[in-house]
Design a protein around this motif. Structure first.
Motif, short mmCIF file in Angstrom:
data_model
loop_
_atom_site.label_atom_id
_atom_site.label_comp_id
_atom_site.label_asym_id
_atom_site.label_seq_id
_atom_site.Cartn_x
_atom_site.Cartn_y
_atom_site.Cartn_z
N ASN A 212 102.44 70.21 55.95
CA ASN A 212 102.63 71.59 56.43
C ASN A 212 102.00 72.65 55.53
O ASN A 212 102.68 73.42 54.88
CB ASN A 212 104.12 71.86 56.62
CG ASN A 212 104.70 70.93 57.66
OD1 ASN A 212 104.02 70.61 58.63
ND2 ASN A 212 105.90 70.47 57.43
N LEU A 213 100.67 72.64 55.56
CA LEU A 213 99.93 73.65 54.81
C LEU A 213 99.69 74.86 55.70
O LEU A 213 100.08 74.88 56.87
CB LEU A 213 98.59 73.06 54.39
CG LEU A 213 98.72 71.87 53.43
CD1 LEU A 213 97.48 71.02 53.51
CD2 LEU A 213 98.90 72.37 52.01
N ASP A 214 99.01 75.86 55.14
CA ASP A 214 98.56 77.04 55.88
C ASP A 214 97.83 76.57 57.16
O ASP A 214 97.00 75.66 57.12
CB ASP A 214 97.58 77.79 54.95
CG ASP A 214 96.93 78.99 55.58
OD1 ASP A 214 96.95 79.11 56.81
OD2 ASP A 214 96.40 79.82 54.81
N ALA B 164 100.78 78.06 44.57
CA ALA B 164 100.18 78.71 45.74
C ALA B 164 100.11 80.21 45.49
O ALA B 164 100.98 80.76 44.81
CB ALA B 164 101.02 78.43 46.98
N LEU C 56 92.04 66.25 54.57
CA LEU C 56 92.73 67.39 55.19
C LEU C 56 92.59 67.21 56.69
O LEU C 56 91.48 67.07 57.20
CB LEU C 56 92.07 68.70 54.74
CG LEU C 56 92.51 69.97 55.44
CD1 LEU C 56 93.96 70.29 55.15
CD2 LEU C 56 91.64 71.15 55.00
N ALA D 265 94.09 76.22 56.90
CA ALA D 265 93.49 75.42 55.81
C ALA D 265 92.26 74.70 56.34
O ALA D 265 92.32 74.07 57.40
CB ALA D 265 94.52 74.44 55.27
N CYS E 187 97.32 71.40 44.22
CA CYS E 187 98.30 70.34 44.02
C CYS E 187 97.63 69.11 43.42
O CYS E 187 96.41 68.94 43.55
CB CYS E 187 99.04 69.98 45.31
SG CYS E 187 98.04 69.90 46.75
N HIS F 226 97.90 68.98 57.29
CA HIS F 226 98.47 68.25 56.16
C HIS F 226 97.36 67.66 55.31
O HIS F 226 96.22 67.53 55.77
CB HIS F 226 99.36 67.08 56.64
CG HIS F 226 100.19 67.42 57.84
ND1 HIS F 226 101.32 68.21 57.77
CD2 HIS F 226 100.05 67.07 59.16
CE1 HIS F 226 101.84 68.34 58.99
NE2 HIS F 226 101.08 67.66 59.84
N GLN G 279 100.69 66.01 50.94
CA GLN G 279 101.31 67.34 51.03
C GLN G 279 101.32 67.76 52.49
O GLN G 279 100.27 67.84 53.13
CB GLN G 279 100.49 68.34 50.19
CG GLN G 279 101.09 69.71 50.12
CD GLN G 279 102.36 69.74 49.30
OE1 GLN G 279 102.38 69.22 48.19
NE2 GLN G 279 103.41 70.31 49.83
N VAL H 142 96.16 76.93 47.66
CA VAL H 142 97.16 76.04 47.07
C VAL H 142 96.47 75.08 46.11
O VAL H 142 95.36 74.60 46.40
CB VAL H 142 97.85 75.22 48.20
CG1 VAL H 142 98.72 74.12 47.62
CG2 VAL H 142 98.65 76.13 49.10
N GLY I 30 93.08 78.05 52.37
CA GLY I 30 93.51 78.41 53.73
C GLY I 30 93.02 79.79 54.09
O GLY I 30 92.24 80.39 53.35
N ILE J 258 93.32 73.63 47.89
CA ILE J 258 93.23 73.68 49.36
C ILE J 258 93.11 75.14 49.75
O ILE J 258 93.99 75.96 49.46
CB ILE J 258 94.49 73.06 50.01
CG1 ILE J 258 94.68 71.62 49.50
CG2 ILE J 258 94.38 73.09 51.53
CD1 ILE J 258 96.11 71.14 49.55
#
Length: 987
Positions: free
Chosen positions: A108-110, A145, A77, A113, A137, A86, A106, A135, A130, A128
């Protein structure tokens, strides 16, 4: 064993990450930006040569290994240079020593995060966490999510082995349950449920059966139970146990509330909602339950109403010409009563419950046996004509008396009668006796201990024949005043206390009466009387004297803990139904009953604040403590802080008054001081305005408060051009460290009778002057990064000049002046160092240099040094003359630094280097390496510092190991033990 540090590389901002592949193929370490270090295992589980792999992602937030992958796979991360976050996966190719692009990523996460939770096979994948979403995955492009209430989750704990439930702890101390709903091996959704409040979690371990351990760096760690039903407040969490944690200690002060020359430390501990004040004191407290004025008590004994009654009923109080009997009535009050068969018109020398439901009373002219039920006299033994009983001791079936002229008389109780069994004539007078049973039979002793006048000895006799087994000369001229046979933790001892406050202890062989391992300690200056008592089912010894002490055993070693009472003349256990495990204590003019604290060295009292205290100060004159604190206010939209100055009563710790600071203003320093030509005592507080846009505060205030009727009254405020990091009382003036400047203010009286602070002089030339200490006209400054400098105030010119400085680059965290010449500093690589001023150097250049004389790696981040001691300082002992400084650290450690005389230092240094050969460190790390001074600039061997913990571990060695050390040192074991035990008295 190896070293994983690299010569080059920038240490990571987000902390070091160490992870192990679930299939134990390798260890991964992220220590430097852009590098991932791999340590492979071979098939036998041995570590192989480590290597680095380049990592494109520079701002790594978290790395974990994924479960159920054929090749070891990591998930990273990270944050890119546009602050977007990401997730990427990589396979570790051990042969090529490189990464292979992983199966998925993956983008563009929160934005918040920050935490990855790998899910075990068969589900696999990663969660993940945030600040606003969670989320899930995995490699099969499953993406689930859910939104959550805004929070920062720092800790997680897995509940089920299959990874379908996790406990999450956030920075507000809230515990949530995260559930992965799944069909077969496919995750179908996520659910989050609120469970309740705990300490702010740093680690969460689900143990079993709904019991969870919550480890906390910011408050006490807890053992909690998760209940199936919520309580009235909607919480499913029940706290079973708390484990005290003082960390982080941001500041502390040393107070001597009882004015006995013994300090207590009051710390600013914890953080956020778990912030608290902790009162730490050494020694055992007696919590008084009841007391009555009584003059001239000569002795105390408790009696039961029958031999097998679990509780005591009577308290026998002896005076010089009478004896009074107190008993517990129906209302649990003590009231005077009569025991008809006892002689109340004379002084009692000893009292005891005896077999056959009898009571024994020994007076100067007789021994009386009285029935418990009828309270009438059953039998009596009278002293021979012309003689009187001087000292006596008894147990449930035996009585031992000394009459004048060295006569020793031994009686036994047989069929409710007193039978004189044996009489011996000794060559000297007898000063004290004991026949407390220590063998198999709790009602009969086969040994008696006798202390003698004239030849100053203690003797062991066998019973019933009064044969002398052992005579031990004590030496000196002071008579033994109390002897005691006792068994603590299964080890039998003979304790012998003298009239000058010294105590001898011997290991006693209960079957042969042999004595060995003689030790002597000083407990006070007045005669001591010894008595056993029981607390929580364990036997301890109470030594009454001018410095009352509890003697207890831990790991089969005798330990001494002082009691928070002034002089105690007599004590006896008084275990009643209303006051279980209590003690009756006779002080000068007073009889009191109290319960005793847990028998341990340090006692910690917590005053929860629900906010974070930053600076604290004590004011003796107003009997108050003042501290600067701040409270986090988290609304759904934004976080804010409000800062306060609060006033407390120093005995009850009740809040008396609060002064709120302005918006953005925070308290940076606080002292109690008085000024020239003014008899009042003030609290002075230094503040800073922390404006979000500013790199460094450009304004602050100095506030001067008086305490009037228990309230903080603002007398003077003075604006400053920066943060007031430190304040000191300085020859009737006020010295302030403001950003990079040292400023001296004088206290001026205006025409209208009010006061003001007027700037007198200053000194520039620091980067940030964070810490100052003063002594006479000298000022020591601890700088943000320019180590320690020494300034001097010139009266004639009324100017402050630099006298000398240390030219090393040290990022300081605390400074203190040990004496006029030597100063100690702590820096942010967890080292301590001492510098000395070169006043007698030949050249100006040398005089302008503070010479570094001592260096040492402590391994702890020190926030504050203060002069003081946690233990009672006996003026007549060598140890009493050794000055000590207390320090407090981020991890919650309270430590002591003692300045030793040269010869003692040399002796202990030799002992330390000998012990290193016998005591191996954790993980076989070398002691020299661990203790060597180490920062970014240099590494140097420790010098002029000794490791007290290592030296004291000598006392925990087996006898054979001790003898090996003693042989290597060429010093007898007794001498070594004595010198190391003296050291333990410093803390």
């Amino acid at each position: 064993m190896g070293d994983v540090s690299d010569r080059i590389g920038r240490p990571t901002d987000n902390g070091q990450i160490g992870i192990i592949d679930p299939d134990c193929r390798l260890i991964g370490l992220h220590l430097y930006d852009g590098l991932f270090k791999v340590i492979p295992f071979d098939n036998k589980g041995q570590l192989k040569e480590a290597f680095n792999i380049r990592l494109e992602e520079l701002q790594v937030l978290d790395i974990k290994f994924l479960h159920g992958c054929v090749k070891p796979t990591i998930v990273v991360l990270y944050q890119d240079n546009k602050d977007a976050r990401h997730v990427k996966t990589y396979e570790v190719a051990l042969k090529d020593k490189d990464f292979v692009e992983g199966p998925w990523s993956q983008n563009n996460l929160d934005n918040g995060a920050g935490l990855l939770i790998p899910v075990p096979a068969p589900l696999g994948g990663v969660i993940i966490i945030g600040e606003e979403t969670i989320v899930y995955c995995n490699a099969n492009a499953t993406f689930k999510a859910i939104p959550i209430k805004q929070s920062i989750i720092r800790a997680y704990g897995r509940v089920d082995p299959d990874g379908s439930r996790y406990l999450l702890g956030d920075n507000a101390g809230t515990l949530h349950l995260l559930v992965l709903t799944h069909e077969r091996e496919r995750v179908t959704g996520l659910k989050v449920e609120y469970l309740g409040e705990t300490s702010i979690a740093s680690s969460i371990s689900y143990l079993d059966n709904g019991v969870v351990y919550v480890g906390s760096r910011f408050g006490d760690s807890q053992l909690v139970k998760l209940n199936l039903q919520a309580d009235a407040s909607g919480s499913f969490v029940e706290v079973l146990e708390r484990y005290v944690n003082l960390g982080p200690i941001v500041d502390f002060c040393v107070v001597d509330l009882d004015r006995q020359g013994q300090g207590q430390v009051v710390t600013c501990s914890g953080a956020f909602k778990d912030g608290s004040l902790r009162v730490v004191r050494s020694g055992i407290g007696i919590n008084e339950q009841a007391s009555v004025e009584l003059q001239g008590i000569k002795g105390l004994w408790s009696l039961k109403s029958s031999f097998n009654d679990p509780y005591d009923m009577y308290l026998v109080v002896s005076f010089i010409s009478e004896t009074r009997f107190l008993a517990m009535n129906m209302e649990d009050e003590l009231e005077e009563t009569e025991i008809e068969g006892f002689d109340a018109q004379t002084q009692t020398l000893f009292c005891q419950n005896a077999i056959h439901d009898l009571l024994i009373q020994v007076t100067a002219n007789s021994v009386r046996l009285v029935s418990c039920t009828s309270r009438e006299l059953v039998d009596q033994w009278n002293a021979p004509a012309g003689f009187s009983v001087n000292v006596a001791s008894a147990n449930a079936s035996q009585v031992l008396l000394a009459t004048g002229g060295g006569h020793l008389v031994y009686l036994e109780i047989r069929d409710a009668k007193l039978v004189e069994v044996k009489h011996a004539q000794l060559e000297h007078e007898i000063s004290c006796l004991d026949l407390n049973p220590i063998g198999e039979n709790p009602q009969y002793s086969s040994l008696a201990a006798v202390g003698m006048w004239t030849d100053i000895s203690v003797r062991i006799f066998s019973l019933p024949d009064l044969e002398l087994i052992r005579k031990e000369n004590l030496g000196g001229e002071i008579v033994p005043r109390s002897v005691l046979l006792c068994t603590l933790e299964g080890v039998s001892y003979l304790l012998c206390a003298l009239g000058d406050g010294n105590l001898f202890s011997f290991l006693l062989n209960a079957s042969t009466g042999e004595l060995n391992d003689r030790k002597k300690v000083s407990l006070g200056t007045q005669p001591i009387s010894l008595r056993t008592f029981s607390s929580k089912g364990t036997t301890h010894v109470f030594a009454s004297s001018d410095r009352p002490t509890v003697i207890y055993s831990s790991n089969k070693k005798l330990l001494y803990s002082n009691v928070n009472l002034k002089e105690v003349n007599h004590m006896c256990p008084f275990n009643t139904a209303a006051f279980p495990d209590s003690l009756a204590i006779a002080k000068e003019g007073e009889l009191s009953i109290g319960t005793i604290d847990d028998i341990q060295k340090l006692h910690i009292r917590t005053i929860p604040l629900n906010e974070q205290a930053r600076r604290i100060c004590h004011q003796e004159q107003s009997r108050t403590l003042a501290f600067c604190s701040f409270k986090y206010n988290q609304t759904s939209m934004e976080e804010s802080e409000t800062h306060y100055i609060r006033l407390l009563d120093h005995q009850t710790f009740e809040f008396l008054s609060t002064y709120p600071l302005d918006q953005y203003e925070c308290g940076c320093s606080i002292i109690s001081c008085s000024f020239a030509d003014d008899n009042n005592v003030y609290y002075c507080v230094g503040t800073a305005y922390v404006i979000p846009e500013e790199n460094e505060p450009t304004k602050g205030r100095i506030l001067v408060f008086a305490v009037e009727d228990g309230r903080l009254q603002l007398i003077v405020e003075k604006e400053t051009k920066g943060a007031v990091y430190s304040l000191n009382a300085f020859n009737g003036k006020l010295l302030a460290a403001i950003n990079q400047k040292i400023q001296l203010y004088k206290w001026m009286l205006r025409d209208d009778g009010s006061h003001e602070l007027q700037s007198e002089c200053g000194h520039h030339g620091h980067i940030l002057a964070l810490y100052t200490q003063t002594r006479g006209d000298f000022i020591v400054v601890g700088d943000l990064m320019k180590s320690i400098s020494l300034l001097v105030y010139k009266h004639e010119e009324s100017a402050i000049e630099e006298r000398a400085r240390d030219y090393n680059a040290n990022w300081m965290t605390a400074v203190e002046m040990l004496d006029d010449e030597a100063y100690i500093g702590a820096e942010n690589s967890y080292n301590l160092f001492t510098v000395r001023k070169n006043s007698d150097a030949a050249t100006d250049d040398e005089r302008a240099r503070l010479e570094v004389v001592g260096e040492y790696h402590l391994g702890e981040f020190v926030n504050r040094f203060r002069h003081g001691s946690l233990v009672m300082r006996l003026p007549d002992s060598e140890i009493g003359q050794i000055p000590t400084v207390i320090f407090g650290t981020i991890n919650g450690v309270i430590g002591i630094i003692a300045s030793l005389p040269h010869d003692q230092y040399m002796f202990l240094e030799k002992l330390q280097s000998t012990l290193v050969k016998f005591i191996k460190g954790v993980g076989n790390l070398s002691h020299e390496q661990w203790r060597s001074f180490h920062n970014d600039k240099k590494t140097a061997e420790a010098r002029n510092f000794l490791d007290g913990d290592l030296i004291e571990s000598f006392l925990d060695l087996s006898r054979s190991k001790m003898e090996e050390v003693s042989k290597a040192m060429g010093v007898p074991v007794e001498e070594l033990s004595k010198r190391v035990e003296e050291l333990t008295r410093l803390h």
